[in-house]
Design a protein around this motif. Structure first.
Motif, PDB file in Angstrom:
ATOM      1  N   THR A  61      53.398  20.203  74.297  1.00 10.89           N
ATOM      2  CA  THR A  61      54.552  19.753  73.509  1.00 10.89           C
ATOM      3  C   THR A  61      54.176  18.937  72.288  1.00 10.89           C
ATOM      4  O   THR A  61      54.992  18.786  71.376  1.00 10.89           O
ATOM      5  CB  THR A  61      55.493  18.890  74.377  1.00 10.89           C
ATOM      6  OG1 THR A  61      54.791  17.717  74.817  1.00 10.89           O
ATOM      7  CG2 THR A  61      56.019  19.674  75.574  1.00 10.89           C
ATOM      8  N   SER A  63      54.004  15.760  72.071  1.00  8.23           N
ATOM      9  CA  SER A  63      55.123  14.826  72.061  1.00  8.23           C
ATOM     10  C   SER A  63      54.723  13.364  71.886  1.00  8.23           C
ATOM     11  O   SER A  63      55.577  12.487  71.954  1.00  8.23           O
ATOM     12  CB  SER A  63      55.919  14.978  73.356  1.00  8.23           C
ATOM     13  OG  SER A  63      55.072  14.782  74.475  1.00  8.23           O
ATOM     14  N   ASN A  69      48.164  12.906  71.325  1.00  6.16           N
ATOM     15  CA  ASN A  69      48.140  14.371  71.268  1.00  6.16           C
ATOM     16  C   ASN A  69      46.706  14.899  71.250  1.00  6.16           C
ATOM     17  O   ASN A  69      46.399  15.904  71.894  1.00  6.16           O
ATOM     18  CB  ASN A  69      48.904  14.872  70.047  1.00  6.16           C
ATOM     19  CG  ASN A  69      50.398  14.663  70.177  1.00  6.16           C
ATOM     20  OD1 ASN A  69      50.935  14.521  71.278  1.00  6.16           O
ATOM     21  ND2 ASN A  69      51.081  14.625  69.051  1.00  6.16           N
TER      22      ASN A  69
END
Length: 186
Positions: A61, A63, A69
């Motif tokens: 994702t 996110s 990330n």
């Protein structure tokens, strides 16, 4: 032979309870760089369940922030082993389970070609240390005294002291100190 590397966050008073620390980008980057030098992660069931499926989902994702990330992408691409007598399955195609013969199984993994092997958490690494399988210790010391919480190595029993050599230290921008120790073998 491949090295088995143990990495953990710890407070000045020995607390290793992850809920007591605030994560910062520099710490995330430090552990991402550590994982980039590995191709296998070994966790006990409790630590495994904290890490999977959380980090693989973040990798998909994207996110979190840039550091989170980036860590997630590296983590998601590494093969994993869960050491557990109670887990029925891992529900993750990159994970296998070791149930028995821990020392023999880890020694087999260390003898295979590849990068270093990483471990984290508290209970399983303490067992691996007792068995003489851990080669390096990466401690990120947070400038905190928390006063309570789970302490590192309180349940470990060693027949003799382990002699370590400080092989590197790095002051992180958050004020944490990353310390790398190598086990001196006699």
């Amino acid at each position: 032979m491949r090295k088995l590397i143990y990495g953990i966050n710890i407070s000045l008073d020995g607390c290793c309870d992850h809920t007591r620390f605030s994560g910062t980008d520099d710490i995330q980057d430090y552990f991402r760089e550590l994982l980039e030098g590995t191709d296998l992660i070994i966790y006990g069931r409790k630590t495994y369940e904290l890490m999977v499926p959380f980090w693989p989902e973040v990798a998909q994702t994207q996110s979190m922030n840039e550091s989170g990330n980036a860590f997630a992408k590296v983590f998601a691409n590494i093969k994993r082993i869960m050491v557990s007598h109670s887990a029925d399955s891992a529900n993750d195609k990159q994970t296998i389970i070791i149930r028995d013969n821990l020392k023999e199984e880890i020694l087999k993994l260390k003898q295979q070609p590849g990068k270093a092997i990483s471990t984290g958490g508290v209970e399983l690494p303490a067992r691996l240390i007792e068995l003489g399988l851990v080669d390096e210790f990466h401690m990120v010391v947070h400038p905190l005294i928390v006063g309570q919480g789970r302490r590192l190595f309180t349940e470990m029993s060693l027949p003799e002291n382990l002699d370590l050599k400080l092989t590197s230290s790095q002051m992180l921008s958050s004020g944490c100190m990353a310390l790398r120790y190598t086990l001196l073998r006699g």
